[in-house]
Scaffold this motif. Structure first.
Motif, PDB file in Angstrom:
ATOM      1  N   HIS A 110      -5.376 -14.148  -9.037  1.00  9.46           N
ATOM      2  CA  HIS A 110      -4.640 -13.264  -9.271  1.00  9.46           C
ATOM      3  C   HIS A 110      -4.984 -12.343  -8.559  1.00  9.46           C
ATOM      4  CE1 HIS A 110      -1.074 -12.700  -9.382  1.00  9.46           C
ATOM      5  NE2 HIS A 110      -0.813 -11.535 -10.143  1.00  9.46           N
ATOM      6  N   ALA A 111      -6.111 -11.427  -8.256  1.00  9.27           N
ATOM      7  CA  ALA A 111      -6.691  -9.791  -7.999  1.00  9.27           C
ATOM      8  C   ALA A 111      -5.735  -9.877  -6.487  1.00  9.27           C
ATOM      9  CB  ALA A 111      -7.808  -9.578  -8.383  1.00  9.27           C
ATOM     10  N   PRO A 112      -5.975 -10.401  -5.125  1.00 13.96           N
ATOM     11  CA  PRO A 112      -6.071 -10.803  -3.957  1.00 13.96           C
ATOM     12  C   PRO A 112      -4.387 -10.533  -3.668  1.00 13.96           C
ATOM     13  CG  PRO A 112      -7.724 -12.397  -4.409  1.00 13.96           C
ATOM     14  CD  PRO A 112      -7.379 -11.885  -6.025  1.00 13.96           C
ATOM     15  N   ALA A 113      -3.829 -11.258  -4.455  1.00 16.18           N
ATOM     16  CA  ALA A 113      -2.214 -10.680  -4.583  1.00 16.18           C
ATOM     17  C   ALA A 113      -1.465  -9.471  -5.178  1.00 16.18           C
ATOM     18  CB  ALA A 113      -1.286 -12.201  -5.464  1.00 16.18           C
ATOM     19  N   LEU A 114      -2.979  -9.589  -6.201  1.00 14.64           N
ATOM     20  CA  LEU A 114      -1.405  -8.311  -7.517  1.00 14.64           C
ATOM     21  C   LEU A 114      -2.123  -6.734  -6.406  1.00 14.64           C
ATOM     22  CD1 LEU A 114      -0.757  -7.463  -9.851  1.00 14.64           C
ATOM     23  CD2 LEU A 114      -2.541  -7.773 -10.938  1.00 14.64           C
ATOM     24  N   VAL A 115      -3.242  -7.152  -5.627  1.00 10.93           N
ATOM     25  CA  VAL A 115      -4.084  -5.944  -5.006  1.00 10.93           C
ATOM     26  C   VAL A 115      -2.664  -5.866  -3.619  1.00 10.93           C
ATOM     27  CG1 VAL A 115      -5.544  -5.057  -3.750  1.00 10.93           C
ATOM     28  CG2 VAL A 115      -6.342  -5.690  -5.650  1.00 10.93           C
ATOM     29  N   ALA A 116      -2.836  -6.718  -3.169  1.00 13.10           N
ATOM     30  CA  ALA A 116      -1.937  -6.843  -1.757  1.00 13.10           C
ATOM     31  C   ALA A 116      -0.631  -6.529  -2.125  1.00 13.10           C
ATOM     32  CB  ALA A 116      -1.965  -8.410  -0.882  1.00 13.10           C
ATOM     33  N   ALA A 117       0.278  -6.714  -3.530  1.00 11.57           N
ATOM     34  CA  ALA A 117       1.679  -5.881  -3.300  1.00 11.57           C
ATOM     35  C   ALA A 117       1.684  -4.847  -3.714  1.00 11.57           C
ATOM     36  CB  ALA A 117       2.144  -7.399  -4.777  1.00 11.57           C
ATOM     37  N   VAL A 123       3.982  -1.957  -1.899  1.00 14.52           N
ATOM     38  CA  VAL A 123       4.470  -0.661  -2.197  1.00 14.52           C
ATOM     39  C   VAL A 123       3.951  -0.373  -2.087  1.00 14.52           C
ATOM     40  CG1 VAL A 123       5.214  -0.262  -4.805  1.00 14.52           C
ATOM     41  CG2 VAL A 123       5.373  -2.611  -4.480  1.00 14.52           C
ATOM     42  N   VAL A 124       2.407   0.783  -1.792  1.00 12.84           N
ATOM     43  CA  VAL A 124       2.101   2.289  -2.103  1.00 12.84           C
ATOM     44  C   VAL A 124       1.959   2.366  -0.492  1.00 12.84           C
ATOM     45  CG1 VAL A 124      -0.262   3.451  -1.895  1.00 12.84           C
ATOM     46  CG2 VAL A 124       0.537   2.257  -4.027  1.00 12.84           C
ATOM     47  N   ILE A 125       2.118   1.835   0.596  1.00 10.34           N
ATOM     48  CA  ILE A 125       1.983   1.823   2.043  1.00 10.34           C
ATOM     49  C   ILE A 125       3.332   3.125   2.184  1.00 10.34           C
ATOM     50  CG2 ILE A 125       1.688   0.984   5.074  1.00 10.34           C
ATOM     51  CD1 ILE A 125      -1.391   1.684   2.506  1.00 10.34           C
ATOM     52  N   PRO A 126       3.808   2.187   2.436  1.00 11.04           N
ATOM     53  CA  PRO A 126       5.174   2.514   3.085  1.00 11.04           C
ATOM     54  C   PRO A 126       5.709   3.815   2.271  1.00 11.04           C
ATOM     55  CG  PRO A 126       5.782   0.323   2.511  1.00 11.04           C
ATOM     56  CD  PRO A 126       4.465   0.693   1.970  1.00 11.04           C
ATOM     57  N   ALA A 127       5.412   3.925   0.617  1.00 12.88           N
ATOM     58  CA  ALA A 127       5.544   5.382   0.624  1.00 12.88           C
ATOM     59  C   ALA A 127       4.882   6.745   0.427  1.00 12.88           C
ATOM     60  CB  ALA A 127       5.198   5.126  -1.325  1.00 12.88           C
ATOM     61  N   LEU A 129      -1.186   3.789 -11.735  1.00 18.30           N
ATOM     62  CA  LEU A 129      -1.150   4.721 -10.231  1.00 18.30           C
ATOM     63  C   LEU A 129       0.275   5.092  -9.209  1.00 18.30           C
ATOM     64  CD1 LEU A 129      -5.003   2.559  -8.674  1.00 18.30           C
ATOM     65  CD2 LEU A 129      -4.226   5.420  -9.712  1.00 18.30           C
ATOM     66  N   LEU A 130       0.338   3.438 -10.059  1.00 16.85           N
ATOM     67  CA  LEU A 130       2.247   3.747  -9.040  1.00 16.85           C
ATOM     68  C   LEU A 130       3.079   5.011  -9.724  1.00 16.85           C
ATOM     69  CD1 LEU A 130       3.270  -0.006  -8.016  1.00 16.85           C
ATOM     70  CD2 LEU A 130       2.605   2.035  -7.103  1.00 16.85           C
ATOM     71  N   ALA A 131       2.931   4.758 -10.950  1.00 13.68           N
ATOM     72  CA  ALA A 131       3.581   5.564 -12.216  1.00 13.68           C
ATOM     73  C   ALA A 131       5.154   5.597 -11.739  1.00 13.68           C
ATOM     74  CB  ALA A 131       2.706   7.176 -11.927  1.00 13.68           C
ATOM     75  N   ASP A 132       5.666   4.707 -11.750  1.00 10.01           N
ATOM     76  CA  ASP A 132       7.544   4.890 -11.576  1.00 10.01           C
ATOM     77  C   ASP A 132       7.573   3.105 -11.916  1.00 10.01           C
ATOM     78  OD1 ASP A 132       9.396   6.117 -10.055  1.00 10.01           O
ATOM     79  OD2 ASP A 132       8.959   3.272  -8.829  1.00 10.01           O
ATOM     80  N   THR A 133       8.699   2.961 -12.214  1.00  2.00           N
ATOM     81  CA  THR A 133       9.258   1.700 -13.179  1.00  2.00           C
ATOM     82  C   THR A 133      10.072   1.167 -11.724  1.00  2.00           C
ATOM     83  OG1 THR A 133       9.910   2.941 -15.014  1.00  2.00           O
ATOM     84  CG2 THR A 133      10.910   1.095 -14.922  1.00  2.00           C
ATOM     85  N   ALA A 134      10.408   1.013 -10.887  1.00  5.81           N
ATOM     86  CA  ALA A 134      10.639   0.370  -9.813  1.00  5.81           C
ATOM     87  C   ALA A 134      10.085   0.423  -9.176  1.00  5.81           C
ATOM     88  CB  ALA A 134      12.469   0.978  -9.373  1.00  5.81           C
ATOM     89  N   LEU A 159      -6.490   7.947  -1.813  1.00  2.12           N
ATOM     90  CA  LEU A 159      -5.790   6.564  -1.052  1.00  2.12           C
ATOM     91  C   LEU A 159      -6.513   5.417  -0.355  1.00  2.12           C
ATOM     92  CD1 LEU A 159      -3.435   4.266  -1.531  1.00  2.12           C
ATOM     93  CD2 LEU A 159      -2.462   6.100   0.321  1.00  2.12           C
ATOM     94  N   ALA A 160      -7.814   6.184   0.383  1.00  2.00           N
ATOM     95  CA  ALA A 160      -8.142   4.869   0.835  1.00  2.00           C
ATOM     96  C   ALA A 160      -9.533   4.763   0.025  1.00  2.00           C
ATOM     97  CB  ALA A 160      -8.655   5.777   2.210  1.00  2.00           C
ATOM     98  N   VAL A 161     -10.225   6.150  -0.990  1.00  2.00           N
ATOM     99  CA  VAL A 161     -10.935   5.185  -1.416  1.00  2.00           C
ATOM    100  C   VAL A 161     -10.303   4.415  -2.455  1.00  2.00           C
ATOM    101  CG1 VAL A 161     -12.537   6.324  -3.810  1.00  2.00           C
ATOM    102  CG2 VAL A 161     -11.977   7.864  -1.606  1.00  2.00           C
ATOM    103  N   ILE A 162      -9.382   4.390  -3.028  1.00  2.00           N
ATOM    104  CA  ILE A 162      -8.623   3.712  -3.854  1.00  2.00           C
ATOM    105  C   ILE A 162      -8.915   2.272  -3.522  1.00  2.00           C
ATOM    106  CG2 ILE A 162      -6.619   3.597  -5.411  1.00  2.00           C
ATOM    107  CD1 ILE A 162      -6.908   6.381  -5.785  1.00  2.00           C
ATOM    108  N   ALA A 163      -8.068   2.894  -2.054  1.00  2.00           N
ATOM    109  CA  ALA A 163      -8.149   0.723  -2.045  1.00  2.00           C
ATOM    110  C   ALA A 163      -9.513   0.006  -1.400  1.00  2.00           C
ATOM    111  CB  ALA A 163      -7.562   1.141  -0.380  1.00  2.00           C
ATOM    112  N   GLY A 164     -10.232   0.872  -1.014  1.00  2.00           N
ATOM    113  CA  GLY A 164     -11.520   0.282  -0.778  1.00  2.00           C
ATOM    114  C   GLY A 164     -11.888  -0.315  -2.377  1.00  2.00           C
TER     115      GLY A 164
END
Length: 132
Positions: free
Chosen positions: A113-120, A124-128, A79-84, A3-8
């Motif tokens: 737009h990438a900064p907003a998309l990555v932040a979104a 979603v990912v961090i709480p999960a 990467l999310l692999a989840d509809t919701a 997750l850290a590598v992907i986030a970087g």
């Protein structure tokens, strides 16, 4: 660790888009390929990629989005692999982008737009990841 590598990697993409208002293929295409391979094993990765890409593809055809945004959406949805989660990510990205646009108060200027998309995606990912 993964997750850290992907986030970087995503931070690099977001920063590159922020500075240049473009996402180079050399940064995003490896992720698209990885999602395509992953979708062979995990079909929901394909579903997430398609769900995330659809609104960006529509925006791209209307010249409201760039091709890099479409490819990045494919990666993040896969990467999310989840509809919701994917729908939530796309919605949050639009809200964050709108807020950034309103805060800048300069109409007619292209906004990355990438900064907003990555932040979104991170939102979603961090709480999960933390709460399971």
């Amino acid at each position: 660790m993964a997750l850290a590598v992907i986030a970087g990697w995503l931070a690099l993409i977001a920063d590159t888009d922020r500075r240049n208002v473009t996402i180079p293929n050399r940064l995003v295409v490896p992720g698209v390929l990885a999602v395509m391979v992953g979708a062979l094993v995990h079909p929901m990765a394909a579903a997430g990629a398609l769900i995330a890409a659809l609104p960006y593809t529509v925006a791209f055809t209307a010249r409201l989005s760039g091709g890099g945004d479409v490819k990045l959406a494919v990666v993040l949805g896969g990467l999310l692999a989840d509809t919701a989660s994917t729908l939530l990510m796309v919605f949050l990205a639009q809200v964050l982008h709108l807020l950034a646009h309103l805060a800048a108060r300069s109409p007619g200027v292209r906004r990355p737009h990438a900064p907003a998309l990555v932040a979104a995606w991170v939102t979603v990912v961090i709480p999960a990841a933390v709460f399971g």
